[in-house]
Each structure stands twice: as structure tokens, then as C-alpha cells.
Design a protein around this motif. Structure first.
Motif: not given
Lengths: 488, 299
Positions: A144-145, A148-149, A152, A157-158, A160
Motif C-alpha cells: 500500500v505504501q 501511495q508513493t 502521490q 488519491p489512494v 486503503s
């Protein structure tokens, strides 16, 4: 990426081109090599078998033996079948009437789902949409990280949540509605197709968000197993299309062919690099050409077929054999060639350029000058060029706005062509050996005209070889005085 | 460590070529094609498969084999023999030793490192992980989580930091604490990217400049990989001194047959295999179990 397969196939087709006629046995032999080439390109074994049969049928249906140029017809048959297997037009997305349009990504571990999710989001953004990414890969640490990166960097938008991927996916769609995003892209954990528990989980995810599109992400480096995996996912999820990743490597992409062929779902996108913008819609027809390594020879063949009237070509050929080929006929040929488009484009379509030719050196100006020269001749001069002496030469030069030197060059070249054609072109080594053997058996008779092969047609070899001039590889551009080594 | 063959047979039940029903089958011409196709379907590759079948024909003739059962026995023996004769131990006698994991994207480098660190830790040894994948978003976090699970320490760099320096720092860190082993992750890279392959050569050089010495460079290959696997291996072997292959995801339906060509043409043996998602599912390569699995139909 597809270049290795391309190289291999063009090698095979190259040999084919030197053949005037093809028997069914020839076709089988070629298809045997096509089989190896495809297997080495990771095309699934069963797909290869079907492919071979289909191409052969195409060849036979096309009446390969009677074709303008049988070798080219085989190439065409292989190509047509490749396009057939790879799927027709580029896939078009339609958006849900009531947004959001929901897209689910699925696939094995490490194929590039998360990266593809972000790339897809970027693509939808470029189409004027407002996507949201849902990170439902709660399995792989930091997945998920990663999402997100990436998100961005493209300002998407994410959504989770921790815990259950099914719930997360469902909440993601609700979040999209809440935020007014019109496309939801749901990333999921990679899973093995034989992992029943995980396959059921993704089915539950799918059931809970009822995606408009389920995209199967597949690595272009995958081998024979691609088909099994794609089938297993399709069975659980009813796939709509595929995303083919890592196409910037040199994998031969047979997996794509196979999965498309067996599961029957199109390849919608291909991923061609590490940057998020390295992502494009897939055009099957263009890819088939690349696989074949034909440059765009097929377009060239089509153009030749359009431009060259078969009857005319045969007439010219017969004239040439009879020694009656005149500068008028030469002019005709040139004009037919011109119908195919600018020479430079034609040369660029060739898979391998004649040695020492740089396409930028070639321009139609030379052709136009040659035409002008011939058009400045009298009818007699065109039929019997030997009567052109010094004074006629300078008259022609003046009339055509060229120089006497250029006129002389053209005449010299024309003479050479005639001599070459009349004196009968050099057979390739194989044919030469055959002749020798045949000669021995038949007590010194060496005439090559009679075919020993029942399957092939009995058009005199001379005509066949001349007709095969519509084969782009056979265009000897030097005849037109356009090569750099000619000092014009 | 977990028994490799037991694990594999869990997921593979029926036999395709060697089913009980066919054991009594005699040897006819179609059998050779069937064997060749079975090998090709396992990603062994056309030319290697043909060679294997030719060798089998000769051997079975001189052996007087009459049934499929006998034939399969000979085939398995031959294949196991082909794969044998390599030292598959991981060398660890540096101060510290560096084991470098390399490979294309998504093959399972980080996960394999996590599992390996875990089993080393379980055996009572210490290891430092070097987060050398400074490119992929989330890669350092991923390795960090593995380090936590495996009870190992981790040396990280900033995102986009020079991977060589991160790994170099890890060797100094390990040396200072008397930890004998550094396992270094690197970013996945396609072997066709020249600059990235050059970066890898540099990583190898730099990693050995300090107190550490690079003793293993393990190329991670996904078992689903097709014929491109050989090209991958050749390119990586050209950039760095690859000492072994880690074959991952063998618990899936793919069989990883490309390793025959890799070993045959490049002399690089498989040292470890990944056979599941659990922490202890990275185990030493077992040629017999691998060959058995080549011919099994998966559940």
C-alpha cells in the motif's frame, strides 16, 4: 522485446523469398521452423500446434501455388493469423453510466500489478477522468505504501484500510462515490492460481465490488504456464482484458499470444518502461508486424499488389525474355513503382536495407529525372536505343533538363538490365545443385524449366522470377541510378 | 529446514506422463514426442528438450528398456545427473560476507531475503540486511518489515540514495558489531537496461571495498519465467559474478525448466528454491524433487 522472435522469423522468411514456388512440403517445412521460433518465444505448445494448422489452412485457402508470389503469401498467412490470434482492434473503454467505473486488477505475484494500477490511473487522468486507487493488497509488506508513493507523484488519491481486503475494496468504491471520483482502480495482492484460498478471496472481492472491467496483469517474460494461469483467473473472475508488463525487456512475448489465444481476452494495455508514463494502449496489428520483423513489408506487399497489374507484369516479363523490352516498358515499370509511394518510404519499410543504402539518400527526384529523359526520346529511340548517338543524347538532355552524362548513364543501365535479364539470372546455390544432379540423372539435360515437383505450378521460371520483382526485396534500386555509389 | 519434496507433493497430485495407468504402456514413437512436449511445457526449451530426448533414446536402447515405467526411471536419473555435480552451499567466511540478491523486477528478491534471514536467525545466527533497492517505492519498508519478522537489523538509505553506498554502509555496520553476514537487496532491473546493469557492477565492486567481501551473488529467477530466463541469466552473469540461482514461486503451477539451460550454458547452479508463502519456505535445491515435479500434473 519481440525482436528475437522477429529475427528468427525473418531469417526463415528470407530463405522463403528466394524460392520461386512452394510445394505443400515446403510449407510444412517452413511451419516446422515457425514452430520452433514460436516455442522459443514462449508461445504455448498447444497454441503453437493450432497456429500451425491455421496458417497452413490459410495458405491452402489462399491458393498459395497460384499466388503472385507464393513466399510472400506464406508471410501474409502467418501475419494474418498472428493478428487473428493477437486480437483485432485496440480495446475501447466505455465508462459506466452511473459512475464510478470500477476496475479490478488481478494476477500472480511480481507481475507488476501495483505499478500498473498507478500507470492506469495516470492514463485515465490523461483521458480527462478522475481516478482513485484502492490498495487492497494487504498481503505483501508495504504494498500500500508503494501504491501511495506512486499515486502521490501523479496526484491521485489512494484509499486503503487494514484488515480485510474484501471490505477494503468495498469501502474503496464507496469512498469514490463519496469523493465523486469516476474511476476506481483496485489493486489486489498477487496470488498463485493454484492457491484455492486466495483465489476464492479475489472472487469475493470481485463479487463485492462488481467491477466493470477485470484486468489480468501478465508479465511478458512468462513461459508456458501463462495459459494455465490466465485460464484459472478467467474461470474465477471472468477477465475482460489483459495488461502486458515489462515489455521493455527482450522477452519474446509468446505468453501474450498464448493467453490471448486461449482465454480469448484482448490485451488492452502494455507497459513499456519504469516510468509511469511508459504505458500505452495495445495495437495488435502493429505488434504482429513487429513480431514478424517485417518492418512494414506487409504494407509494401499490399502496395505492390495494388500497383502492379499481374497481367501487365507478365506481359513485360515475356517481352523481356523475348528481348523486346523497350525503354517504354521500362518507363511503365517505373511509373508503377511510383504508384507505390515515395521511394524513401518504401525503402524504410524494408526489413533489411540493401547494403550501403541510406534511406535519406534516396529521393524520387532521380526517378523523375529518369522519366523525363525517357519522355524526351522519340518512339524510335525508345524502341531501339542503340540509335542514340552523341547529338541525340545532347538533344534528349536538353529536352529533359538533364545532362548528356545522365542520359548516357541511363542507357548504360538499361543495357545492363536487358543483358542481365536475357542472360538469365543466377539461380541460388540450392537450385544450381539440383540442376547438376538432375543433369547427371537425365544424361546431361540441364533445362530447369520443367518442374519435378508435382505440387508446384508450371509457369516458366523466367516469368516467375520476373513477376517476383514485385517482391520488395528484389527491387534493385541501383537500376534506377539512385544509389550513392553511382556518380550522377 | 523444511523437506522440499514433501512440500512440493502437497500441491502436486496427479502424474501427467507417469500416471499409474500408463506405467504398463510400451515404448512407441509417440512416447518421444510426448516426453519432448512435456519438457517444453515445463519451459525446458526446445533445443535442451530435444537433446534430453536424444540422450534418452540412446540410453534406453542400450538399456533395453521396454516399458514407460523403465523409461521414466532412466529419464529421471539422467536429468538428476545433469543437474548434479555442483557445489550449492552458500559461502560465509568473510568479515563480513556479503550475499547480493539480483534479478529482474518482481521475481521475489526482497521476499527471498526475508525468508533467508529468518531461517538464518532461526539457526541462531545474526545477519544484517542492506536495503539496496532504493528505487522502487516501498521496497525499503518491505524489507524493514521482513527484518522485523526475522529479528534482523537493517541498514537503510534514503529513497533514491546510491545503492552501493547503502550496501557499503551495511558492511561497516556489520563489521563494527561483529556480525558475519550482510544480505543485500538490490532494485529489480531488466537485463536489457545497460545503465542499470552497470550500476550493478559498481555495487559489486563497492560492496567489497570495505571490510566486507562479496561471496555470493544470487540471481533470483521466477519459475514462471520462460525462455527469456536464459538471456536474463547471461546478462546478469556478464555484469556481476553470479554464483547461484534462487528459483522462486515453485509452489505455483510453473515448473522452472529454464534452469537446465542456465546451468548447462552458464554453469550456474540453483542454490535455493522458494516453495511457499511461509517464512520457512525458502529451502536448498534438491535435484531429485525438482525433476519429479517437472512431470507432475498440478492439483
Amino acid at each position: 522485446m519481440f525482436e528475437i522472435l522477429s529475427d528468427r522469423l525473418s531469417g526463415i522468411f528470407g530463405r522463403l523469398r528466394s524460392k520461386g514456388r512452394l510445394s505443400e512440403g515446403d510449407i510444412d517445412e517452413v511451419l516446422g521452423e515457425v514452430r520452433i521460433a514460436l516455442l522459443e518465444a514462449d508461445v504455448n505448445l498447444n497454441v503453437v500446434k493450432e497456429f500451425q494448422l491455421a496458417v497452413k489452412q490459410r495458405c491452402l485457402d489462399a491458393g498459395i501455388q497460384k499466388a503472385l508470389n507464393p513466399a510472400q503469401q506464406v508471410v501474409k498467412s502467418v501475419n494474418d493469423e498472428l493478428i487473428n490470434v493477437l486480437g483485432g482492434d485496440a480495446m475501447k473503454f466505455s465508462y459506466a453510466e452511473k459512475p464510478p467505473t470500477v476496475i479490478l486488477l488481478a494476477g500472480l505475484q511480481g507481475v507488476g500489478k501495483t505499478t500498473s494500477a498507478a500507470k492506469l490511473a495516470r492514463w485515465f487522468k490523461s483521458q480527462g477522468r478522475n481516478p482513485i486507487l484502492v490498495g487492497a493488497d494487504l498481503q505483501r509488506p508495504a504494498a500500500v505504501q508503494q501504491l501511495q508513493t506512486l499515486a502521490q507523484s501523479i496526484d491521485v488519491p489512494v484509499f486503503s484500510n487494514t484488515g480485510d481486503p474484501v471490505e477494503t475494496a468495498k469501502e474503496g468504491v464507496l469512498e469514490a462515490e463519496h469523493l465523486g471520483r469516476d474511476v476506481v482502480i483496485c489493486d489486489t495482492a498477487g496470488r498463485l492460481s493454484v492457491d484455492e484460498e486466495m483465489m476464492e478471496e479475489i472472487q469475493r472481492i470481485s463479487d463485492s465490488i462488481t467491477p466493470h472491467y477485470t484486468l489480468f496483469v501478465i508479465d511478458s517474460m512468462t513461459g508456458q504456464d501463462a495459459v494455465n494461469v490466465a485460464e484459472a483467473f478467467d474461470e474465477k473472475l471472468e477477465l475482460d482484458a489483459m495488461i502486458l508488463t515489462k515489455l521493455d525487456g527482450d522477452a519474446r512475448g509468446g505468453a501474450a499470444l498464448s493467453a490471448k489465444s486461449v482465454v480469448g481476452k484482448p490485451i488492452a494495455f502494455v507497459s513499456t518502461g519504469e516510468k509511469l508514463e511508459d504505458f500505452e494502449q495495445f495495437h495488435p496489428d502493429r505488434l504482429a508486424n513487429r513480431i514478424l520483423g517485417m518492418g512494414d513489408v506487409l504494407t509494401l506487399i499490399e502496395k505492390a499488389e495494388e500497383a502492379f497489374d499481374k497481367d501487365e507484369a507478365e506481359k513485360a516479363a515475356l517481352k523481356l525474355i523475348g528481348g523486346q523490352f523497350t525503354l517504354d516498358d521500362f518507363l511503365d515499370q517505373m511509373q508503377q513503382l511510383k504508384k507505390m509511394g515515395p521511394l524513401q518510404n518504401l525503402v524504410e519499410m524494408m526489413p533489411d536495407m540493401p547494403q550501403g543504402v541510406d534511406s535519406s539518400d534516396i529521393d524520387d527526384g532521380h526517378l523523375i529525372r529518369l522519366e523525363a529523359i525517357i519522355q524526351s526520346m522519340t518512339a524510335d529511340e525508345r524502341t531501339v536505343p542503340v540509335i542514340i548517338d552523341g547529338s541525340r543524347r545532347s538533344r534528349i538532355a536538353k529536352g529533359s533538363g538533364t545532362t548528356a552524362h545522365e542520359v548516357g548513364q541511363l542507357l548504360k543501365q538499361f543495357k545492363e538490365i536487358k543483358k542481365l535479364m536475357k542472360g538469365q539470372k543466377k539461380p541460388n546455390r540450392k537450385q544450381r545443385n539440383k540442376k547438376k544432379q538432375g543433369g547427371k540423372r537425365k544424361g546431361g539435360r540441364t533445362t530447369p524449366r520443367i518442374s519435378k515437383d508435382q505440387d508446384s505450378i508450371s509457369v516458366p521460371k523466367e516469368i516467375e522470377e520476373l513477376v517476383s520483382q514485385s517482391d520488395p526485396k528484389e527491387f534493385d534500386l541501383s537500376k534506377f541510378g539512385t544509389l550513392p555509389e553511382h556518380d550522377m | 529446514m523444511v523437506n522440499f519434496s514433501r512440500q512440493l507433493t502437497n500441491t502436486r497430485k496427479k502424474f501427467a506422463l507417469f500416471g499409474k495407468a500408463s506405467h504398463s504402456r510400451g515404448i512407441d514413437d509417440s512416447i518421444w514426442i510426448e516426453i519432448e512436449e512435456t519438457l517444453i511445457a515445463a519451459d525446458v526449451g526446445v533445443s535442451v528438450s530435444l537433446n534430453i530426448v536424444e540422450k534418452l533414446k540412446l540410453e534406453s536402447k542400450s538399456n533395453g528398456a521396454k516399458s514407460l515405467l523403465e523409461l521414466t526411471g532412466i529419464l529421471k536419473e539422467q536429468l538428476v545427473e545433469t543437474l548434479s555435480g555442483y557445489d550449492r552451499t552458500l559461502v560465509n567466511d568473510g568479515n563480513p560476507s556479503v550475499w547480493l540478491f539480483v534479478g529482474t523486477n518482481g521475481v521475489g528478491k526482497t521476499t527471498s531475503i526475508g525468508k533467508l534471514a529468518n531461517s538464518i536467525h532461526k539457526d541462531g545466527h545474526s545477519v544484517v540486511l542492506a536495503a539496496g533497492d532504493t528505487f522502487r517505492a516501498g521496497a525499503t519498508e518491505q524489507l524493514g518489515l521482513w527484518a522485523k519478522r526475522a529479528g534482523s537489523q537493517i541498514v537503510k538509505g534514503a529513497e533514491g540514495a546510491d545503492p552501493s553506498s547503502v550496501i557499503f554502509d551495511a558492511t561497516e555496520f556489520a563489521n563494527a558489531r561483529g556480525i558475519p553476514l550482510v544480505i543485500a537487496d538490490t532494485a529489480g532491473r531488466l537485463h536489457t537496461k545497460k545503465n542499470l546493469m552497470e550500476e550493478l557492477s559498481k555495487i559489486q565492486q563497492v560492496a567489497g571495498k570495505g571490510p566486507g567481501s562479496v561471496q555470493e551473488i544470487l540471481l533470483v529467477i521466477d519459475s514462471t519465467t520462460g525462455q527469456n530466463g536464459l538471456t536474463q541469466a547471461a546478462q546478469f552473469a556478464e555484469a556481476v559474478d553470479v554464483t547461484g540461482v534462487v528459483l522462486t514461486k515453485l509452489d505455483g503451477s510453473a515448473r522452472g525448466g529454464i534452469i537446465f539451460a542456465i546451468q548447462d550454458q552458464l554453469g550456474i547452479p540453483v542454490k535455493l528454491v522458494g516453495i511457499g508463502e511461509n517464512l520457512d519456505d525458502l529451502v536448498p535445491f534438491d535435484a531429485e524433487a525438482f525433476v519429479d515435479a517437472l512431470f507432475e500434473t498440478k492439483a
